[in-house]
Write a protein that holds these residues in place. Structure first.
Motif, PDB file in Angstrom:
ATOM      1  N   ASN A  15       0.838  -1.270   0.255  1.00  0.00           N
ATOM      2  CA  ASN A  15       0.246  -0.080  -0.106  1.00  0.00           C
ATOM      3  C   ASN A  15       0.825   0.369  -0.192  1.00  0.00           C
ATOM      4  OD1 ASN A  15      -1.846   1.704   0.708  1.00  0.00           O
ATOM      5  ND2 ASN A  15      -2.457   1.645   2.570  1.00  0.00           N
ATOM      6  N   CYS A  20       0.853   4.421   2.363  1.00  0.00           N
ATOM      7  CA  CYS A  20       0.804   4.908   3.886  1.00  0.00           C
ATOM      8  C   CYS A  20       2.272   3.367   3.995  1.00  0.00           C
ATOM      9  CB  CYS A  20      -0.377   3.648   4.669  1.00  0.00           C
ATOM     10  SG  CYS A  20      -0.124   3.581   6.333  1.00  0.00           S
ATOM     11  N   ASP A  32       2.401   0.496   3.795  1.00  0.00           N
ATOM     12  CA  ASP A  32       2.358  -1.135   4.466  1.00  0.00           C
ATOM     13  C   ASP A  32       2.711  -1.602   3.221  1.00  0.00           C
ATOM     14  OD1 ASP A  32       0.968   0.380   6.506  1.00  0.00           O
ATOM     15  OD2 ASP A  32      -0.736   0.525   5.000  1.00  0.00           O
ATOM     16  N   CYS A  85       1.334  -0.035   9.866  1.00  0.00           N
ATOM     17  CA  CYS A  85       0.679   0.540  10.625  1.00  0.00           C
ATOM     18  C   CYS A  85      -0.013  -0.820  11.495  1.00  0.00           C
ATOM     19  CB  CYS A  85      -0.053   2.021  10.114  1.00  0.00           C
ATOM     20  SG  CYS A  85      -1.534   1.155   8.850  1.00  0.00           S
ATOM     21  N   SER A 113      -2.894  -1.979   8.632  1.00  0.00           N
ATOM     22  CA  SER A 113      -2.973  -2.948   8.416  1.00  0.00           C
ATOM     23  C   SER A 113      -2.463  -3.808   9.165  1.00  0.00           C
ATOM     24  CB  SER A 113      -1.504  -2.859   7.603  1.00  0.00           C
ATOM     25  OG  SER A 113      -0.599  -2.742   8.236  1.00  0.00           O
ATOM     26  N   ARG A 159      -7.327   5.868   5.813  1.00  0.00           N
ATOM     27  CA  ARG A 159      -7.058   4.640   5.662  1.00  0.00           C
ATOM     28  C   ARG A 159      -7.715   2.978   5.374  1.00  0.00           C
ATOM     29  NH1 ARG A 159      -3.401   5.824  10.318  1.00  0.00           N
ATOM     30  NH2 ARG A 159      -2.388   3.952   9.299  1.00  0.00           N
ATOM     31  N   CYS A 189      -5.102   0.672   4.101  1.00  0.00           N
ATOM     32  CA  CYS A 189      -4.554   0.362   4.977  1.00  0.00           C
ATOM     33  C   CYS A 189      -5.283  -1.526   5.305  1.00  0.00           C
ATOM     34  CB  CYS A 189      -4.760   0.758   6.253  1.00  0.00           C
ATOM     35  SG  CYS A 189      -3.115   2.621   6.170  1.00  0.00           S
TER      36      CYS A 189
HETATM   37 ZN    ZN Z   1      -1.601   1.846   6.859  1.00  0.00          ZN
END
Ligand code: ZN
Length: 154
Positions: free
Chosen positions: A38, A41, A43, A67, A70, A128, A131
């Motif tokens: 991702n 972010c 991830d 994060c 995720s 988000r 995520c």
């Molecule tokens: Zn994330």
């Protein structure tokens, strides 16, 4: 239950899975795996599974860095699909992805959905959502790559 309390409960569930993730680690050998990234972010997730004698996802795990959302999403996903038949897993994936991306706020029964309900709570933070969907898309891809929902059944 007041909206605010529900948000706190969801947050507790997410943070709990992030701190003590379920089914974290690689499966080697595995019957299927796929990775997801991702870029919004940063991830990264890899999802692994092994099928049982009936084609069910007997073991499911994930690894990767990302994060809290995720990681919690991957952890919650493994507990939600482990031991389920390929058809059941496909239905859970479709439900969760549908609820995360639906235009209308979905009605989520906490009692029925358990920790999955916390994931749907991520809808409140549109930035988000990717995520939360990352691990689910990876599982979907892993299943497709390994021969689809039917797998090596029969
Ligand atoms: Zn994330």
């Amino acid at each position: 239950m007041a909206d605010e309390h529900l948000s706190e409960l969801y947050q507790e569930i997410i943070l709990g899975h992030n701190r003590r993730p379920k089914n974290e680690g690689k499966l080697d050998p595995s019957d299927g795996m796929a990775e997801g990234y991702n870029p919004l972010c940063g991830d990264e997730v890899a999802v692994y599974f092994r099928r049982g004698g009936e084609g069910e996802l007997a073991e499911v795990s994930f690894s990767g860095e990302g994060c809290a959302i995720s990681r919690a999403s991957a952890s919650i996903m493994t507990t939600a699909v482990k031991g389920k038949s390929a058809d059941e897993v496909a239905a859970v994936i479709a439900n969760v992805l549908g609820m995360l991306t639906a235009k209308e706020e979905p009605e989520v029964e906490l009692a029925r959905w358990g920790d999955l309900a916390a994931l749907v709570g991520v809808r409140r933070f549109p930035a988000r959502i990717k995520c939360a969907t990352l691990a689910w898309h990876a599982l979907e891809e892993a299943i497709e790559k390994s021969g689809g929902a039917a797998g090596n059944r029969g």
